[in-house]
Design a protein around this motif. Structure first.
Motif, short mmCIF file in Angstrom:
data_model
loop_
_atom_site.label_atom_id
_atom_site.label_comp_id
_atom_site.label_asym_id
_atom_site.label_seq_id
_atom_site.Cartn_x
_atom_site.Cartn_y
_atom_site.Cartn_z
N LEU A 27 1.18 -1.01 0.00
CA LEU A 27 0.00 -0.23 -0.11
C LEU A 27 0.76 0.90 -0.02
N LEU A 28 1.86 0.79 -0.13
CA LEU A 28 2.95 2.53 -0.60
C LEU A 28 2.61 3.24 -1.06
N ALA A 29 2.19 3.06 -2.30
CA ALA A 29 1.82 4.11 -3.78
C ALA A 29 0.78 4.87 -3.04
N ILE A 30 -0.56 3.98 -2.16
CA ILE A 30 -1.18 5.17 -1.71
C ILE A 30 -0.99 6.07 -0.36
N ILE A 31 -0.22 5.55 0.20
CA ILE A 31 0.74 6.71 1.57
C ILE A 31 1.94 7.91 0.98
N TYR A 32 1.71 6.86 -0.05
CA TYR A 32 3.48 8.21 -0.40
C TYR A 32 2.76 7.53 -2.22
N GLN A 33 2.23 8.77 -2.89
CA GLN A 33 2.10 8.96 -4.56
C GLN A 33 3.89 9.04 -5.37
N SER A 34 4.37 9.93 -4.43
CA SER A 34 5.44 10.23 -5.62
C SER A 34 7.28 10.22 -4.09
N ILE A 35 7.84 9.74 -4.63
CA ILE A 35 9.20 9.65 -4.27
C ILE A 35 10.37 11.19 -5.12
N ASP A 36 9.76 12.18 -3.68
CA ASP A 36 10.57 13.93 -4.12
C ASP A 36 12.00 13.46 -3.55
N ILE A 37 12.76 14.04 -4.27
CA ILE A 37 14.61 13.51 -3.90
C ILE A 37 14.89 15.00 -4.16
N GLY A 38 15.45 15.75 -2.96
CA GLY A 38 15.79 17.15 -2.13
C GLY A 38 15.94 17.30 -1.39
N ILE A 39 16.25 18.08 -0.68
CA ILE A 39 15.92 19.00 0.53
C ILE A 39 14.15 19.49 1.48
N PRO A 40 14.29 18.91 2.23
CA PRO A 40 12.96 19.05 3.61
C PRO A 40 12.29 20.43 3.14
N PHE A 41 11.27 20.30 3.20
CA PHE A 41 9.94 21.76 3.14
C PHE A 41 11.09 22.88 1.85
N MET A 42 11.73 22.33 0.86
CA MET A 42 11.87 23.15 -0.18
C MET A 42 11.35 22.25 -1.82
#
Length: 339
Positions: free
Chosen positions: A137-152
Motif C-alpha cells: 500500500l506504499l503507493a497509496i500512502i506516498y504517491q510520489s518519491i521526492d528527492i531534495g532538501i526537506p520543505f523546499m
C-alpha cells in the motif's frame, strides 16, 4: 611347630597395591555395551517409514503423474528462479543493514543506540505479513518519491508505482524485516569475542579496522554463521508470503494459480514442496562447509593422549594431559620413584 603357609611379601614403601593386582591379572578386556531397545526402536521407525512411502505411492489424491508433469514446467521453474532471487537479494540487503544496526547497538552514542533499538522494536514486534501488506500500500500512502532538501522544491520527483514495482517492494519488505534479526545475530557474534582479544590487538599497534578484520570478525564468524544459515533457509520459505505485496510470481503463488486452473491443488503443493526442499538442501550443504571452515582449530582437534600407567612396570607415562600439565610421579613395582 613351624607354619608352612606362604607368608605375604610386605609391600615396599610407596608401592601401589592396585598396580600389583592389575599387573598380575593381565590386560583388561573391554566389552562393548549393548543397546537392544535402541535397535528395536530403529527397526520400528524404518518399518513405519517404508509403510508410509508405500502407502503414499498408492494414494490417488497425490496424483503423481501430474507431479511429474508440472515439476519442470516452464512457469514453475521460472517461479522457482524468482523465489531464489528474492531470497538472495533480501539476504544481501538484510546482512548489510544488520551489521550497521549491530554496530549502532554497540555504539556508546545514545542516539545511534536508541535508533537501532527502535528499529528492532518495530520490525521484530510486527508480523512480516503485516509489513508486506503495508509495502503493497506504499503507493497509496506516498504517491510520489521526492528527492531534495526537506520543505523546499524537490530536485526530482517520481511516481511511486513507476519507481518501485512489486518485486522491488517484496525485496525491500523482506530485507527490512530480516535486518532486525540479523542485527541481533551479528551483535551476539561480536560480543562473543573476548574483550582481551581487542585489547591485545590494540597493544600490537593494530588500527580498529585491522582489529575487526584480523581478530574480531574471524572469531565471531564461528558464532554468526550457524544462525545466519538458518535465517537464509527461513527467508527462502518466507518468500511464500510476498503475495501480500502483491507479488504473484514466486514459487508458491505460481503453483497455487496453476492448481486453480486444474482444480487439483495437492499435486501442485507437492511440486512446490519438492522445489523448496531442493533449494533448502543446497543451502544446508553450503552452511555445513562454511561452519567447517570457520571452526578450523576450534573443537575439531582429537583429544590428547591421557595419562597411561603400564601394568607391567607400574610406571606413569610422561605424556601431558589436555591442560598441558605434567603427570604426577607414581612409584614403580620396586618402590622407587618412576621419574
Amino acid at each position: 611347630m613351624t607354619d608352612s603357609r606362604p607368608q605375604a611379601k610386605p609391600l615396599a614403601t610407596g608401592s601401589s597395591p592396585s598396580l600389583e593386582a592389575s599387573a598380575s591379572s593381565g590386560p583388561i578386556r573391554a566389552v562393548k555395551l549393548k543397546h537392544p531397545w535402541r535397535n528395536v526402536i530403529a527397526v520400528v521407525i524404518i518399518i513405519f517409514a517404508v509403510l508410509f512411502v508405500l502407502d503414499a505411492s498408492q494414494r490417488t489424491a497425490y496424483d503423481w503423474p501430474s507431479v511429474g508433469k508440472y515439476i519442470f514446467d516452464r512457469r514453475v521453474s521460472e517461479a522457482a528462479l524468482n523465489t531464489l532471487q528474492l531470497t538472495v537479494y533480501s539476504m544481501i540487503i538484510a546482512v548489510t543493514l544488520g551489521i550497521i544496526l549491530a554496530v549502532m547497538r554497540l555504539s556508546p552514542n545514545p542516539v545511534f543506540k536508541s535508533v537501532a533499538w527502535f528499529y528492532l522494536w518495530v520490525f521484530r514486534g510486527t508480523p512480516v505479513y503485516v509489513q508486506l501488506v503495508f509495502w503493497g500500500l506504499l503507493a497509496i500512502i506516498y504517491q510520489s518519491i521526492d528527492i531534495g532538501i526537506p520543505f523546499m522544491q524537490p530536485w526530482a520527483s517520481f511516481q511511486t508505482t513507476a519507481a518501485l514495482n512489486t518485486f522491488t517492494l517484496a525485496v525491500i519488505g523482506l530485507a527490512l524485516n530480516e535486518a532486525a534479526y540479523m542485527a541481533e545475530i551479528v551483535r551476539a557474534g561480536l560480543m562473543a569475542v573476548d574483550r582481551g582479544q581487542e585489547e591485545a590487538a590494540t597493544a600490537l599497534g593494530m588500527t580498529w579496522f585491522q582489529t575487526m578484520q584480523r581478530v574480531v570478525i574471524p572469531q565471531s564468524m564461528r558464532v554468526i554463521i550457524p544462525p545466519t544459515g538458518n535465517e537464509v533457509i527461513s527467508m527462502l520459505k518466507t518468500t511464500s508470503l510476498v503475495t501480500a505485496v502483491p507479488y504473484s510470481f514466486d514459487l508458491y503463488t505460481r503453483t497455487r494459480d496453476i492448481s486453480a486452473e486444474t482444480f487439483n491443488p495437492i499435486p501442485m503443493l507437492l511440486v512446490a514442496s519438492i522445489w523448496y526442499l531442493f533449494f533448502t538442501s543446497i543451502l544446508m550443504v553450503g552452511q555445513y562447509f562454511l561452519e567447517k571452515r570457520f571452526a578450523r582449530g576450534v573443537g575439531d582437534r582429537k583429544p590428547e593422549k591421557s595419562e597411561k600407567v603400564s601394568l607391567a612396570t607400574g610406571v606413569l607415562s610422561t605424556v601431558p594431559d589436555s591442560t598441558g600439565a605434567l603427570p604426577l610421579p607414581i612409584a614403580d613395582k620396586n618402590g622407587g620413584d618412576s621419574r
